[in-house]
Motif scaffolding. Structure first.
Motif, PDB file in Angstrom:
ATOM      1  N   LEU A  73      13.386   4.592 134.727  1.00  0.00           N
ATOM      2  CA  LEU A  73      14.161   5.829 134.805  1.00  0.00           C
ATOM      3  C   LEU A  73      14.725   6.054 136.202  1.00  0.00           C
ATOM      4  O   LEU A  73      15.795   6.647 136.359  1.00  0.00           O
ATOM      5  CB  LEU A  73      13.270   7.003 134.390  1.00  0.00           C
ATOM      6  CG  LEU A  73      13.938   8.344 134.113  1.00  0.00           C
ATOM      7  CD1 LEU A  73      14.911   8.233 132.945  1.00  0.00           C
ATOM      8  CD2 LEU A  73      12.885   9.403 133.810  1.00  0.00           C
ATOM      9  N   ASN A  74      14.015   5.554 137.210  1.00  0.00           N
ATOM     10  CA  ASN A  74      14.468   5.746 138.590  1.00  0.00           C
ATOM     11  C   ASN A  74      15.717   4.939 138.917  1.00  0.00           C
ATOM     12  O   ASN A  74      16.361   5.183 139.939  1.00  0.00           O
ATOM     13  CB  ASN A  74      13.351   5.377 139.563  1.00  0.00           C
ATOM     14  CG  ASN A  74      12.217   6.389 139.554  1.00  0.00           C
ATOM     15  OD1 ASN A  74      12.340   7.466 140.122  1.00  0.00           O
ATOM     16  ND2 ASN A  74      11.114   6.053 138.895  1.00  0.00           N
ATOM     17  N   GLY A  75      16.055   3.985 138.060  1.00  0.00           N
ATOM     18  CA  GLY A  75      17.260   3.193 138.297  1.00  0.00           C
ATOM     19  C   GLY A  75      18.396   3.547 137.359  1.00  0.00           C
ATOM     20  O   GLY A  75      19.443   2.890 137.382  1.00  0.00           O
ATOM     21  N   ALA A  76      18.185   4.571 136.536  1.00  0.00           N
ATOM     22  CA  ALA A  76      19.203   4.959 135.555  1.00  0.00           C
ATOM     23  C   ALA A  76      19.982   6.189 136.043  1.00  0.00           C
ATOM     24  O   ALA A  76      19.532   6.921 136.920  1.00  0.00           O
ATOM     25  CB  ALA A  76      18.543   5.264 134.209  1.00  0.00           C
ATOM     26  N   SER A  77      21.135   6.398 135.435  1.00  0.00           N
ATOM     27  CA  SER A  77      21.952   7.562 135.772  1.00  0.00           C
ATOM     28  C   SER A  77      22.824   7.936 134.582  1.00  0.00           C
ATOM     29  O   SER A  77      22.952   7.176 133.623  1.00  0.00           O
ATOM     30  CB  SER A  77      22.838   7.269 137.000  1.00  0.00           C
ATOM     31  OG  SER A  77      23.737   6.198 136.709  1.00  0.00           O
ATOM     32  N   GLY A  78      23.423   9.114 134.645  1.00  0.00           N
ATOM     33  CA  GLY A  78      24.363   9.551 133.620  1.00  0.00           C
ATOM     34  C   GLY A  78      23.762   9.638 132.230  1.00  0.00           C
ATOM     35  O   GLY A  78      22.618  10.063 132.045  1.00  0.00           O
ATOM     36  N   GLU A  79      24.556   9.218 131.237  1.00  0.00           N
ATOM     37  CA  GLU A  79      24.131   9.300 129.848  1.00  0.00           C
ATOM     38  C   GLU A  79      22.902   8.436 129.565  1.00  0.00           C
ATOM     39  O   GLU A  79      22.050   8.796 128.754  1.00  0.00           O
ATOM     40  CB  GLU A  79      25.285   8.890 128.920  1.00  0.00           C
ATOM     41  CG  GLU A  79      26.457   9.859 128.928  1.00  0.00           C
ATOM     42  CD  GLU A  79      27.544   9.447 127.948  1.00  0.00           C
ATOM     43  OE1 GLU A  79      27.357   8.427 127.247  1.00  0.00           O
ATOM     44  OE2 GLU A  79      28.576  10.142 127.880  1.00  0.00           O
ATOM     45  N   THR A  80      22.831   7.284 130.241  1.00  0.00           N
ATOM     46  CA  THR A  80      21.676   6.407 130.041  1.00  0.00           C
ATOM     47  C   THR A  80      20.386   7.100 130.466  1.00  0.00           C
ATOM     48  O   THR A  80      19.387   7.086 129.751  1.00  0.00           O
ATOM     49  CB  THR A  80      21.840   5.102 130.844  1.00  0.00           C
ATOM     50  OG1 THR A  80      23.015   4.423 130.401  1.00  0.00           O
ATOM     51  CG2 THR A  80      20.630   4.189 130.645  1.00  0.00           C
ATOM     52  N   MET A  84      17.237   8.188 128.050  1.00  0.00           N
ATOM     53  CA  MET A  84      15.870   7.723 128.312  1.00  0.00           C
ATOM     54  C   MET A  84      14.916   8.895 128.493  1.00  0.00           C
ATOM     55  O   MET A  84      13.801   8.903 127.955  1.00  0.00           O
ATOM     56  CB  MET A  84      15.851   6.833 129.557  1.00  0.00           C
ATOM     57  CG  MET A  84      16.537   5.491 129.384  1.00  0.00           C
ATOM     58  SD  MET A  84      16.502   4.519 130.909  1.00  0.00           S
ATOM     59  CE  MET A  84      14.735   4.291 131.121  1.00  0.00           C
ATOM     60  N   GLN A  85      15.367   9.900 129.241  1.00  0.00           N
ATOM     61  CA  GLN A  85      14.520  11.053 129.488  1.00  0.00           C
ATOM     62  C   GLN A  85      14.253  11.817 128.192  1.00  0.00           C
ATOM     63  O   GLN A  85      13.144  12.313 127.974  1.00  0.00           O
ATOM     64  CB  GLN A  85      15.187  11.968 130.529  1.00  0.00           C
ATOM     65  CG  GLN A  85      14.209  12.813 131.311  1.00  0.00           C
ATOM     66  CD  GLN A  85      14.818  13.360 132.594  1.00  0.00           C
ATOM     67  OE1 GLN A  85      15.801  12.814 133.118  1.00  0.00           O
ATOM     68  NE2 GLN A  85      14.243  14.430 133.113  1.00  0.00           N
ATOM     69  N   GLY A  86      15.268  11.870 127.323  1.00  0.00           N
ATOM     70  CA  GLY A  86      15.085  12.527 126.035  1.00  0.00           C
ATOM     71  C   GLY A  86      14.119  11.752 125.152  1.00  0.00           C
ATOM     72  O   GLY A  86      13.279  12.345 124.466  1.00  0.00           O
ATOM     73  N   THR A  87      14.224  10.425 125.165  1.00  0.00           N
ATOM     74  CA  THR A  87      13.322   9.584 124.371  1.00  0.00           C
ATOM     75  C   THR A  87      11.877   9.751 124.828  1.00  0.00           C
ATOM     76  O   THR A  87      10.952   9.816 124.008  1.00  0.00           O
ATOM     77  CB  THR A  87      13.732   8.109 124.484  1.00  0.00           C
ATOM     78  OG1 THR A  87      15.056   7.945 123.966  1.00  0.00           O
ATOM     79  CG2 THR A  87      12.775   7.214 123.699  1.00  0.00           C
ATOM     80  N   LEU A  88      11.679   9.847 126.133  1.00  0.00           N
ATOM     81  CA  LEU A  88      10.337  10.034 126.693  1.00  0.00           C
ATOM     82  C   LEU A  88       9.861  11.482 126.581  1.00  0.00           C
ATOM     83  O   LEU A  88       8.729  11.789 126.958  1.00  0.00           O
ATOM     84  CB  LEU A  88      10.317   9.606 128.161  1.00  0.00           C
ATOM     85  CG  LEU A  88      10.429   8.107 128.429  1.00  0.00           C
ATOM     86  CD1 LEU A  88      10.663   7.848 129.923  1.00  0.00           C
ATOM     87  CD2 LEU A  88       9.169   7.393 127.973  1.00  0.00           C
ATOM     88  N   GLU A  89      10.748  12.359 126.101  1.00  0.00           N
ATOM     89  CA  GLU A  89      10.449  13.790 125.975  1.00  0.00           C
ATOM     90  C   GLU A  89      10.103  14.410 127.323  1.00  0.00           C
ATOM     91  O   GLU A  89       9.198  15.229 127.446  1.00  0.00           O
ATOM     92  CB  GLU A  89       9.332  14.029 124.954  1.00  0.00           C
ATOM     93  CG  GLU A  89       9.662  13.518 123.567  1.00  0.00           C
ATOM     94  CD  GLU A  89       9.058  14.382 122.468  1.00  0.00           C
ATOM     95  OE1 GLU A  89       8.352  15.356 122.779  1.00  0.00           O
ATOM     96  OE2 GLU A  89       9.316  14.092 121.292  1.00  0.00           O
TER      97      GLU A  89
END
Length: 268
Positions: A73-80, A84-89
């Motif tokens: 998650l620390n390497g992701a941005s924007g919609e991705t 990911m954050q939504g999937t991890l709740e």
């Protein structure tokens, strides 16, 4: 037919089934949020994996997946990142809050129960000739205690190096996770968990008996069944029954879900 589903759940609640008087410290509200999110994510993950392999026995570690994705998650941005954050709740939390919560929980899980051996290790292996954001690698080192290492992925011995690390961190329980490295692969983010604990209420070997396990297609397979009586956390409804079987001092448990007769786990 009957199908037993075993999901390993880590109890980080305020009042687990323990004789020791509680956790070494009370969880912060952020940590409680991450624990709850991880539990929900684990159930969703198990359901998704089961839908892909309905006729197979499934053994997964939602905590491993959650921690690995927490690093990613620390390497992701924007919609991705949002997906990911939504999937991890973990929606609504900042990267800093998420990272600190994972760090504190991993440290707590290693020492919370003296009667349970729990090891958690992270690593990042990246294609040596490529450059990556040093800030990303630093965050993974600082908060996830991740070992980071560049590797010649084209070297035939590279998978053995990664597998050797995993084997060492799991006391030889997992000896291979990488068979070959695809030419397009640029990075592996790996979490390895080792767990060994005794039951809080041990099963009496003399009560183990031969019986039959009913498979979803109606056939019966001979097996050994353990049994015991006692007071446990229990839940039931029209679809399934569930029970928590605690380990050690009660901070860890195995949650067992059994569909009601005539119910199919694949369609619940």
């Amino acid at each position: 037919g009957l199908l037993f589903i075993f999901i390993f759940i880590i109890l980080c609640s305020k009042n687990p089934v323990s004789d020791t008087g509680g956790l070494p410290r009370e969880l912060t509200s952020l940590e409680k949020s991450v624990v709850k999110s991880s539990g929900n994510f684990g159930l969703k993950l198990f359901s998704a994996v089961n839908n892909e392999d309905r006729d197979k026995n499934i053994f997964i570690s939602p905590l491993s997946v959650s921690i690995a994705l927490g690093m990613t998650l620390n390497g992701a941005s924007g919609e991705t990142k949002d997906a990911m954050q939504g999937t991890l709740e973990l929606g609504g939390l900042t990267n800093q809050e998420i990272n600190e919560s994972y760090k504190n929980l991993m440290e707590l899980l290693k020492v919370v129960d003296a009667r349970v051996e729990f090891q958690c290790a992270n690593s990042i292996w990246y294609r040596q000739e490529m450059r990556f954001e040093e800030s990303f690698l630093n965050v993974c080192r600082d908060y996830f205690d991740a070992e980071t290492r560049g590797l010649q992925f084209d070297d035939p011995g590279a998978p053995d190096i990664i597998n050797g690390w995993v084997s060492g961190k799991t006391n030889g329980r997992i000896v291979e996770i990488v068979k070959r490295i695809d030419p397009e692969t640029v990075m592996f983010l790996i979490n390895a968990i080792y767990f060994k604990g005794i039951w809080k209420y041990e099963f009496d070997r003399s009560r183990t008996k031969e019986d039959f396990f009913n498979t979803p297609d109606g056939t019966k397979k001979p097996c050994l069944m353990m049994s015991q009586g006692g007071e446990f956390q229990y839940f039931e409804n029209d679809d399934f029954q569930a029970v928590d079987l605690p380990y050690g001092d009660g901070y860890y448990s195995m949650s067992v879900f059994m569909p009601r007769e005539g119910k199919d786990i694949n369609y619940m």
